[in-house]
Write a protein that holds these residues in place. Structure first.
Motif, PDB file in Angstrom:
ATOM      1  N   TYR A 118       0.841  -1.202   0.000  1.00  0.00           N
ATOM      2  CA  TYR A 118       0.000   0.000   0.000  1.00  0.00           C
ATOM      3  C   TYR A 118       0.877   1.252   0.000  1.00  0.00           C
ATOM      4  O   TYR A 118       0.659   2.187  -0.774  1.00  0.00           O
ATOM      5  CB  TYR A 118      -0.932   0.011   1.208  1.00  0.00           C
ATOM      6  CG  TYR A 118      -1.938   1.133   1.155  1.00  0.00           C
ATOM      7  CD1 TYR A 118      -3.158   0.970   0.502  1.00  0.00           C
ATOM      8  CD2 TYR A 118      -1.666   2.369   1.745  1.00  0.00           C
ATOM      9  CE1 TYR A 118      -4.080   2.010   0.433  1.00  0.00           C
ATOM     10  CE2 TYR A 118      -2.581   3.414   1.680  1.00  0.00           C
ATOM     11  CZ  TYR A 118      -3.785   3.230   1.020  1.00  0.00           C
ATOM     12  OH  TYR A 118      -4.688   4.263   0.950  1.00  0.00           O
ATOM     13  N   CYS A 119       1.900   1.241   0.870  1.00  0.00           N
ATOM     14  CA  CYS A 119       2.789   2.416   0.950  1.00  0.00           C
ATOM     15  C   CYS A 119       3.653   2.553  -0.301  1.00  0.00           C
ATOM     16  O   CYS A 119       4.030   3.654  -0.691  1.00  0.00           O
ATOM     17  CB  CYS A 119       3.670   2.305   2.190  1.00  0.00           C
ATOM     18  SG  CYS A 119       2.759   2.382   3.754  1.00  0.00           S
ATOM     19  N   GLY A 120       3.968   1.427  -0.920  1.00  0.00           N
ATOM     20  CA  GLY A 120       4.849   1.459  -2.078  1.00  0.00           C
ATOM     21  C   GLY A 120       4.137   1.490  -3.413  1.00  0.00           C
ATOM     22  O   GLY A 120       4.783   1.356  -4.461  1.00  0.00           O
ATOM     23  N   ALA A 121       2.801   1.672  -3.399  1.00  0.00           N
ATOM     24  CA  ALA A 121       2.023   1.628  -4.646  1.00  0.00           C
ATOM     25  C   ALA A 121       2.495   2.674  -5.654  1.00  0.00           C
ATOM     26  O   ALA A 121       2.607   2.392  -6.850  1.00  0.00           O
ATOM     27  CB  ALA A 121       0.539   1.824  -4.345  1.00  0.00           C
ATOM     28  N   SER A 122       2.790   3.869  -5.178  1.00  0.00           N
ATOM     29  CA  SER A 122       3.177   4.946  -6.099  1.00  0.00           C
ATOM     30  C   SER A 122       4.513   4.672  -6.798  1.00  0.00           C
ATOM     31  O   SER A 122       4.578   4.674  -8.026  1.00  0.00           O
ATOM     32  CB  SER A 122       3.230   6.285  -5.358  1.00  0.00           C
ATOM     33  OG  SER A 122       3.644   7.315  -6.224  1.00  0.00           O
ATOM     34  N   PRO A 123       5.605   4.419  -6.052  1.00  0.00           N
ATOM     35  CA  PRO A 123       6.873   4.163  -6.754  1.00  0.00           C
ATOM     36  C   PRO A 123       6.851   2.882  -7.591  1.00  0.00           C
ATOM     37  O   PRO A 123       7.492   2.819  -8.646  1.00  0.00           O
ATOM     38  CB  PRO A 123       7.899   4.051  -5.614  1.00  0.00           C
ATOM     39  CG  PRO A 123       7.108   3.814  -4.376  1.00  0.00           C
ATOM     40  CD  PRO A 123       5.795   4.486  -4.589  1.00  0.00           C
ATOM     41  N   LEU A 124       6.127   1.860  -7.126  1.00  0.00           N
ATOM     42  CA  LEU A 124       6.046   0.619  -7.898  1.00  0.00           C
ATOM     43  C   LEU A 124       5.339   0.851  -9.233  1.00  0.00           C
ATOM     44  O   LEU A 124       5.781   0.370 -10.282  1.00  0.00           O
ATOM     45  CB  LEU A 124       5.302  -0.459  -7.090  1.00  0.00           C
ATOM     46  CG  LEU A 124       6.084  -1.094  -5.937  1.00  0.00           C
ATOM     47  CD1 LEU A 124       5.149  -1.921  -5.051  1.00  0.00           C
ATOM     48  CD2 LEU A 124       7.221  -1.956  -6.457  1.00  0.00           C
ATOM     49  N   THR A 125       4.240   1.581  -9.190  1.00  0.00           N
ATOM     50  CA  THR A 125       3.502   1.866 -10.422  1.00  0.00           C
ATOM     51  C   THR A 125       4.339   2.737 -11.355  1.00  0.00           C
ATOM     52  O   THR A 125       4.362   2.517 -12.576  1.00  0.00           O
ATOM     53  CB  THR A 125       2.171   2.575 -10.108  1.00  0.00           C
ATOM     54  OG1 THR A 125       1.413   1.770  -9.191  1.00  0.00           O
ATOM     55  CG2 THR A 125       1.359   2.791 -11.365  1.00  0.00           C
ATOM     56  N   LYS A 126       5.029   3.704 -10.793  1.00  0.00           N
ATOM     57  CA  LYS A 126       5.845   4.615 -11.610  1.00  0.00           C
ATOM     58  C   LYS A 126       6.967   3.859 -12.335  1.00  0.00           C
ATOM     59  O   LYS A 126       7.367   4.231 -13.439  1.00  0.00           O
ATOM     60  CB  LYS A 126       6.434   5.721 -10.730  1.00  0.00           C
ATOM     61  CG  LYS A 126       6.973   6.912 -11.517  1.00  0.00           C
ATOM     62  CD  LYS A 126       7.390   8.027 -10.568  1.00  0.00           C
ATOM     63  CE  LYS A 126       7.821   9.275 -11.336  1.00  0.00           C
ATOM     64  NZ  LYS A 126       6.738   9.864 -12.123  1.00  0.00           N
ATOM     65  N   ALA A 127       7.455   2.779 -11.711  1.00  0.00           N
ATOM     66  CA  ALA A 127       8.523   1.992 -12.330  1.00  0.00           C
ATOM     67  C   ALA A 127       8.065   1.347 -13.635  1.00  0.00           C
ATOM     68  O   ALA A 127       8.869   1.116 -14.536  1.00  0.00           O
ATOM     69  CB  ALA A 127       8.998   0.913 -11.355  1.00  0.00           C
ATOM     70  N   PHE A 128       6.759   1.069 -13.732  1.00  0.00           N
ATOM     71  CA  PHE A 128       6.227   0.408 -14.927  1.00  0.00           C
ATOM     72  C   PHE A 128       5.590   1.383 -15.916  1.00  0.00           C
ATOM     73  O   PHE A 128       5.518   1.094 -17.109  1.00  0.00           O
ATOM     74  CB  PHE A 128       5.185  -0.637 -14.534  1.00  0.00           C
ATOM     75  CG  PHE A 128       5.717  -1.716 -13.636  1.00  0.00           C
ATOM     76  CD1 PHE A 128       6.592  -2.663 -14.118  1.00  0.00           C
ATOM     77  CD2 PHE A 128       5.345  -1.776 -12.312  1.00  0.00           C
ATOM     78  CE1 PHE A 128       7.088  -3.661 -13.307  1.00  0.00           C
ATOM     79  CE2 PHE A 128       5.829  -2.768 -11.485  1.00  0.00           C
ATOM     80  CZ  PHE A 128       6.705  -3.716 -11.973  1.00  0.00           C
ATOM     81  N   LEU A 129       5.083   2.495 -15.406  1.00  0.00           N
ATOM     82  CA  LEU A 129       4.344   3.425 -16.264  1.00  0.00           C
ATOM     83  C   LEU A 129       4.908   4.839 -16.107  1.00  0.00           C
ATOM     84  O   LEU A 129       4.252   5.739 -15.591  1.00  0.00           O
ATOM     85  CB  LEU A 129       2.846   3.406 -15.904  1.00  0.00           C
ATOM     86  CG  LEU A 129       2.082   2.146 -16.319  1.00  0.00           C
ATOM     87  CD1 LEU A 129       0.690   2.141 -15.687  1.00  0.00           C
ATOM     88  CD2 LEU A 129       1.958   2.063 -17.836  1.00  0.00           C
ATOM     89  N   ASP A 130       6.122   5.001 -16.551  1.00  0.00           N
ATOM     90  CA  ASP A 130       6.786   6.287 -16.394  1.00  0.00           C
ATOM     91  C   ASP A 130       6.513   7.224 -17.562  1.00  0.00           C
ATOM     92  O   ASP A 130       6.785   8.414 -17.496  1.00  0.00           O
ATOM     93  CB  ASP A 130       8.307   6.046 -16.272  1.00  0.00           C
ATOM     94  CG  ASP A 130       9.025   7.269 -15.723  1.00  0.00           C
ATOM     95  OD1 ASP A 130       8.361   8.102 -15.108  1.00  0.00           O
ATOM     96  OD2 ASP A 130      10.240   7.367 -15.923  1.00  0.00           O
ATOM     97  N   GLY A 131       5.939   6.690 -18.646  1.00  0.00           N
ATOM     98  CA  GLY A 131       5.824   7.487 -19.854  1.00  0.00           C
ATOM     99  C   GLY A 131       4.482   8.164 -20.056  1.00  0.00           C
ATOM    100  O   GLY A 131       4.346   9.017 -20.922  1.00  0.00           O
ATOM    101  N   ASP A 132       3.465   7.773 -19.279  1.00  0.00           N
ATOM    102  CA  ASP A 132       2.127   8.341 -19.474  1.00  0.00           C
ATOM    103  C   ASP A 132       1.492   8.630 -18.117  1.00  0.00           C
ATOM    104  O   ASP A 132       1.226   7.717 -17.331  1.00  0.00           O
ATOM    105  CB  ASP A 132       1.251   7.359 -20.266  1.00  0.00           C
ATOM    106  CG  ASP A 132      -0.060   7.998 -20.701  1.00  0.00           C
ATOM    107  OD1 ASP A 132      -0.938   8.165 -19.835  1.00  0.00           O
ATOM    108  OD2 ASP A 132      -0.199   8.313 -21.902  1.00  0.00           O
TER     109      ASP A 132
END
Length: 453
Positions: free
Chosen positions: A336-350
Motif C-alpha cells: 500500500y505504501c509502495g504503490a506509487s513508486p512501484l507503479t511509476k517503475a512500470f508506467l513512467d511514460g504516461d
C-alpha cells in the motif's frame, strides 16, 4: 530414498517442517513474480503504453496454459503425496508419468491452436485496434513455449511431493533468472520490444523444463516420466483430475474474469487497461508470496493425511494459519505504501496510465490481510483429496462470486475504480467460504482417520 526424502514430512518439528517446505516455495514464487514484473518493467522502458496494454491483454491467454500445468501439478502433488504417505511408491511413479505425457500432448495441441487462431483470440481477450498487433506478435511467439510452460509449472509442484522442495525451487530460479537476464538484452538491447519479451519467456520455460526432466531421469528421484510407468487407470487419472480440475478452474476463471474486466475497462481507454495490468502486477507481490506459502504446505498436509496422522496435520495447519496472517499484514502495508513508486517503475511514460495504475493498486491491496488465510485453507482442502469442496471453492472465487459482483458494479456504477473494487469484495467472501468448506471437509474426510502422535 523414501526415508531420506520424506523424513521431514514425518518426524521434523512442525515449525521446521513447515518452513523447510514453505521457504523454497515462497522463493519460487518470488522468482515467478520477478519474471512477471520484468516483462512489464522493461516493456515500460520503451515508453510505449500500448505495448504495456498489449502485455496486459495477452496475460489471460497465458494464464489458461498455466492452468493446464496447475491441473497436473496440483492434482499430481495431492495424489502423489498421499500415495507416499500410504506407502505406495509405484502408484506415485505411475501418477507422475501420467501427468507428464498427458500434459505434453495437451501443450502441443494448444501451441498449434494458438498459431491458427491468434487474431480472433486477441480480439476476444480485449485487444483494441491499437494493441492487437503487439498482442498477436507476443502470443504467436509465446505459443512455441506452451509445452515447456506446462511441464515447468507441472513439476515445480509435483517434485515437492517427494520432499524435493529445494529442487522445485532451483528449477523456478533457473527458468526465471534466464528470463529476467534476457529481458533487457532482447527488449532494449536488441530493440526487439514485445517480441523480445516473448522470446525471453519461452527460453526461461525451456531451461526450467530441462532442469526438472534431468532430475526426474536421475537416480535422485522417486518419481518417473518413463512411458512404461504411464497408467491412467486404477483411479490415477480420476485422482489427479478430482483435485487438479478444481485447482486449474481457479486459473481458468481468473483468466476469464481478466478478459471480462479488460473488456469493461477498455471502454475507459487503453491507458485504463495499461493501469489495470500494472496494478495487477503490483498486487501479485502479495498474492504470489501467499500462494507460495499455501502450496508449500500442501505436500506436508497431504503426507500427514495419507499417513492418518490427524494430530500432526492440525498442528501444521495451525502454525501455517498464524504464519499466513502475519505475512499478509506485513505485505499489505509494504504494497500500500509502495504503490506509487512501484507503479511509476512500470508506467513512467504516461501520466494518465500512472494515475490509473496507482489508484487501482491501492484498491486491490484492500484484501491483503486475509489472502494468506484463504490460500492456506484452499491447500488444506486440496491435500485431503476432497474433490467437491475444492470444486466449489475454485468456481466461486473467480467465477460464481467475482463475475456477478463485477457485472453488478459495472451496471450500478460503471467507473474504473469501482470495477477494481470487485476483487477485494470477492476475496473477503471467498475467505469466509474457504473456512466453511474446510469445516465440512473435516467433518466428512477425517471420520476414518486415527490420531497418532
Amino acid at each position: 530414498m523414501k526415508d531420506k526424502t520424506t523424513e521431514i514430512f514425518k518426524n521434523a518439528p512442525v515449525p521446521k517442517a513447515v518452513l523447510t517446505n514453505v521457504i523454497p516455495s515462497i522463493i519460487s514464487m518470488i522468482m515467478v513474480l520477478a519474471y512477471n514484473l520484468a516483462d512489464t518493467f522493461f516493456i515500460g522502458k520503451t515508453r510505449d503504453a500500448f505495448m504495456v496494454a498489449a502485455v496486459s491483454v495477452a496475460t489471460p491467454a497465458f494464464l489458461l496454459f498455466m492452468a493446464v500445468g496447475m491441473l497436473f501439478g496440483i492434482g499430481g502433488t495431492s495424489l502423489i503425496s498421499r500415495m507416499l504417505g500410504e506407502g505406495k511408491p509405484q502408484r506415485a511413479k505411475n501418477t507422475s508419468s501420467f501427468c507428464f505425457w498427458t500434459g505434453l500432448i495437451i501443450g502441443i495441441i494448444s501451441m498449434i491452436f494458438i498459431w491458427i487462431f491468434v487474431q480472433p483470440i486477441c480480439r476476444a481477450i480485449g485487444a483494441s485496434d491499437d494493441t492487437i498487433k503487439y498482442a498477436s506478435q507476443y502470443l504467436n511467439i509465446v505459443a512455441v513455449g506452451i509445452p515447456f510452460l506446462i511441464i515447468s509449472n507441472m513439476f515445480s509442484n509435483i517434485i515437492r511431493a517427494e520432499g524435493q522442495a529445494q529442487k522445485a525451487m532451483m528449477g523456478m530460479i533457473i527458468g526465471n533468472m534466464i528470463n529476467i537476464v534476457l529481458d533487457p538484452i532482447m527488449i532494449l538491447g536488441f530493440k526487439w520490444n514485445i517480441a523480445g519479451a516473448a522470446i525471453a519467456t519461452v527460453l526461461g520455460n525451456v531451461f526450467a523444463s530441462g532442469f526438472y526432466l534431468f532430475h526426474l531421469l536421475s537416480k535422485n528421484s522417486m518419481l518417473s516420466i518413463h512411458p512404461k510407468d504411464y497408467k491412467a487407470g486404477e483411479r490415477i487419472a480420476s485422482g489427479v483430475f478430482s483435485i487438479g480440475v478444481p485447482a486449474s478452474l481457479n486459473s481458468i476463471l481468473m483468466s476469464t474474469s481478466n478478459i471480462i474486466i479488460n473488456n469493461l475497462m477498455k471502454h475507459h481507454g487503453d491507458m485504463a487497461v495499461a493501469g489495470l495490468g500494472v496494478a495487477m502486477k503490483v498486487n501479485m507481490i502479495v498474492v504470489m508470496l501467499l500462494i507460495g506459502l499455501g502450496t508449500g504446505i500442501q505436500p506436508l498436509l497431504g503426507y500427514c493425511y495419507g499417513a492418518k496422522n490427524t494430530k500432526r496435520y492440525f498442528a501444521v495447519l495451525r502454525f501455517s494459519l498464524i504464519l499466513a496472517f502475519c505475512m499478509s499484514l506485513v505485505m499489505t502495508v509494504i504494497c500500500y505504501c509502495g504503490a506509487s513508486p512501484l507503479t511509476k517503475a512500470f508506467l513512467d511514460g504516461d501520466k494518465n496510465a500512472y494515475e490509473f495504475g496507482m489508484s487501482f493498486a491501492r484498491i486491490f491491496i484492500y484484501s491483503g490481510p486475509i489472502l494468506g488465510i484463504m490460500f492456506v485453507f484452499i491447500n488444506a482442502i486440496q491435500s485431503t483429496g476432497a474433490a467437491i469442496p475444492s470444486l466449489i471453492l475454485s468456481i466461486s472465487r473467480q467465477g460464481l462470486l467475482y463475475i456477478p459482483i463485477l457485472l453488478t458494479i459495472h451496471t450500478l456504477f460503471g467507473t474504473p475504480r469501482m470495477l477494481v473494487l470487485a476483487q477485494p469484495i470477492t476475496d473477503y467472501l471467498a475467505t469466509a467460504l474457504s473456512a466453511v468448506l474446510f469445516y465440512f471437509t473435516y467433518k466428512k474426510y477425517f471420520r476414518f482417520t486415527k490420531k497418532t502422535e
